[in-house]
Design a protein around this motif. Structure first.
Motif, PDB file in Angstrom:
ATOM      1  N   ALA A  91       0.836  -1.199   0.000  1.00 52.79           N
ATOM      2  CA  ALA A  91       0.000   0.000   0.000  1.00 52.79           C
ATOM      3  C   ALA A  91       0.870   1.248   0.000  1.00 52.79           C
ATOM      4  O   ALA A  91       2.075   1.191   0.284  1.00 52.79           O
ATOM      5  N   ALA A  92       0.238   2.374  -0.322  1.00 52.56           N
ATOM      6  CA  ALA A  92       0.884   3.685  -0.240  1.00 52.56           C
ATOM      7  C   ALA A  92      -0.053   4.601   0.526  1.00 52.56           C
ATOM      8  O   ALA A  92      -1.273   4.533   0.360  1.00 52.56           O
ATOM      9  N   MET A  93       0.498   5.460   1.373  1.00 45.31           N
ATOM     10  CA  MET A  93      -0.363   6.358   2.142  1.00 45.31           C
ATOM     11  C   MET A  93      -0.155   7.798   1.706  1.00 45.31           C
ATOM     12  O   MET A  93       0.826   8.134   1.044  1.00 45.31           O
ATOM     13  N   ASN A  94      -1.125   8.640   2.071  1.00 39.82           N
ATOM     14  CA  ASN A  94      -1.123  10.058   1.702  1.00 39.82           C
ATOM     15  C   ASN A  94      -1.243  10.230   0.191  1.00 39.82           C
ATOM     16  O   ASN A  94      -0.556  11.055  -0.410  1.00 39.82           O
ATOM     17  N   ALA A  95      -2.135   9.455  -0.413  1.00 39.64           N
ATOM     18  CA  ALA A  95      -2.326   9.507  -1.866  1.00 39.64           C
ATOM     19  C   ALA A  95      -3.673  10.117  -2.195  1.00 39.64           C
ATOM     20  O   ALA A  95      -4.706   9.641  -1.733  1.00 39.64           O
ATOM     21  N   ALA A 115     -14.476   8.061  -5.300  1.00 39.71           N
ATOM     22  CA  ALA A 115     -13.723   7.810  -4.071  1.00 39.71           C
ATOM     23  C   ALA A 115     -14.548   8.235  -2.860  1.00 39.71           C
ATOM     24  O   ALA A 115     -15.199   9.280  -2.875  1.00 39.71           O
ATOM     25  N   ASP A 116     -14.519   7.415  -1.829  1.00 40.15           N
ATOM     26  CA  ASP A 116     -15.316   7.656  -0.620  1.00 40.15           C
ATOM     27  C   ASP A 116     -14.499   8.471   0.380  1.00 40.15           C
ATOM     28  O   ASP A 116     -13.682   7.941   1.125  1.00 40.15           O
ATOM     29  N   ALA A 117     -14.745   9.783   0.396  1.00 40.80           N
ATOM     30  CA  ALA A 117     -13.956  10.677   1.241  1.00 40.80           C
ATOM     31  C   ALA A 117     -14.206  10.475   2.731  1.00 40.80           C
ATOM     32  O   ALA A 117     -13.418  10.950   3.553  1.00 40.80           O
ATOM     33  N   TYR A 122      -7.106  12.378   5.549  1.00 40.71           N
ATOM     34  CA  TYR A 122      -7.242  13.809   5.837  1.00 40.71           C
ATOM     35  C   TYR A 122      -7.575  14.539   4.541  1.00 40.71           C
ATOM     36  O   TYR A 122      -7.592  13.937   3.464  1.00 40.71           O
ATOM     37  N   ARG A 123      -7.841  15.824   4.648  1.00 40.69           N
ATOM     38  CA  ARG A 123      -8.000  16.697   3.495  1.00 40.69           C
ATOM     39  C   ARG A 123      -6.897  17.750   3.523  1.00 40.69           C
ATOM     40  O   ARG A 123      -6.438  18.147   4.595  1.00 40.69           O
ATOM     41  N   TYR A 223      -7.088  12.672   0.967  1.00 40.68           N
ATOM     42  CA  TYR A 223      -5.920  11.796   0.858  1.00 40.68           C
ATOM     43  C   TYR A 223      -6.205  10.460   1.527  1.00 40.68           C
ATOM     44  O   TYR A 223      -6.799  10.416   2.604  1.00 40.68           O
ATOM     45  N   TYR A 224      -5.746   9.385   0.880  1.00 39.88           N
ATOM     46  CA  TYR A 224      -6.117   8.026   1.260  1.00 39.88           C
ATOM     47  C   TYR A 224      -4.893   7.118   1.419  1.00 39.88           C
ATOM     48  O   TYR A 224      -3.795   7.441   0.975  1.00 39.88           O
TER      49      TYR A 224
END
Length: 267
Positions: A91-95, A115-117, A122-123, A223-224
């Protein structure tokens, strides 16, 4: 002579006897660990080298609730995405979301495919930071820029800038480097996350008289944590649980207290 049947191990035979549902359960077995890559430069307040940032604190809490060891792996962002695409990393974070990434990575999605915010980490907003005398205008819809705009390598804002007709160069590793290039006149402006850029300007007084933020912001993004196709195929339930827990963690009073020293509010 009777035809010989292929041999299968006990687990596979058990799954065959139970039917298709057994394969789904086997595919959703929890992984032994979860390897998550992220950018290897400071990105205040989300990622920090000398102490835990917002995202690192969230992952530490997630690890406790998930019950699966999480290994965070800093690396250049382009490499992080390339390793995710190839399945070398889970996985990758802050994407943030963009269509190109969605072709090789799994995001949390709503029924309509967006995409399910609610399951975001975070935003954050992006804004342009220009030289004080630079000939640039942005009204929230149209961009007029008589020069090159800089961006960090591999960041999704590059595609938006090009759609707006801007000439873009995206080979800078850090916000500080981009702001210095704007101050020196190499770039007309830079597109940066506002929290990070404002923090950098506050720490670099010499730049404050040379660089200014342009309002309104370019965009507001969610960001996901996103997962590789191969990981999601084997551990889709774990990925969904990560998204559910992150949405829950983000709103929890305990987590907000833990990150309050980094930011005034959590979104």
């Amino acid at each position: 002579m009777p035809k010989l049947l292929p041999t299968v191990n006990g687990l596979a035979l058990f799954a065959l006897l139970l039917g298709p549902s057994a394969h789904v359960q086997a595919a959703d077995a929890a992984p032994e660990s979860l390897h998550i890559c992220h950018e290897n430069e400071d990105a205040f307040p989300w990622l920090l080298k000398d102490k835990p940032g917002y995202s690192q604190i969230m992952m530490a809490q997630l690890e406790k609730q998930l019950g699966t060891p999480i290994k965070l792996m800093p690396m250049p962002w382009k490499q992080c995405l390339a390793d995710l695409k190839s399945g070398k990393i889970d996985a990758a974070m802050n994407a943030s979301f963009n269509a190109e990434r969605a072709e090789f990575a799994h995001y949390p999605l709503k029924l309509d495919g967006e995409a399910d915010a609610t399951k975001r980490m975070y935003r954050a907003t992006y804004a342009l930071y220009k030289g004080k005398a630079a000939a640039l205008s942005w009204d929230g819809k149209a961009l007029t820029a008589a020069g090159t705009i800089g961006a960090q390598a591999g960041f999704s804002i590059v595609a938006q800038l090009k759609q707006l007709g801007a000439k873009v160069e995206d080979n800078a590793p850090t916000a500080d480097e981009l702001l210095n290039r704007v101050a020196s006149g190499r770039y007309l402006a830079a597109a940066l996350q506002t929290t990070e850029a404002d923090n950098s300007l506050a720490a670099l007084p010499a730049l404050q008289g040379k660089v200014e933020r342009v309002n309104p912001p370019l965009v507001d993004k969610a960001y996901y944590t996103i997962f590789s196709k191969s990981f999601f195929a084997k551990h889709g339930q774990t990925a969904r649980e990560v998204w559910r827990l992150q949405g829950k963690l983000r709103e929890s009073p305990e987590f907000k207290t833990q990150v309050s020293h980094l930011m005034k509010s959590v979104d």
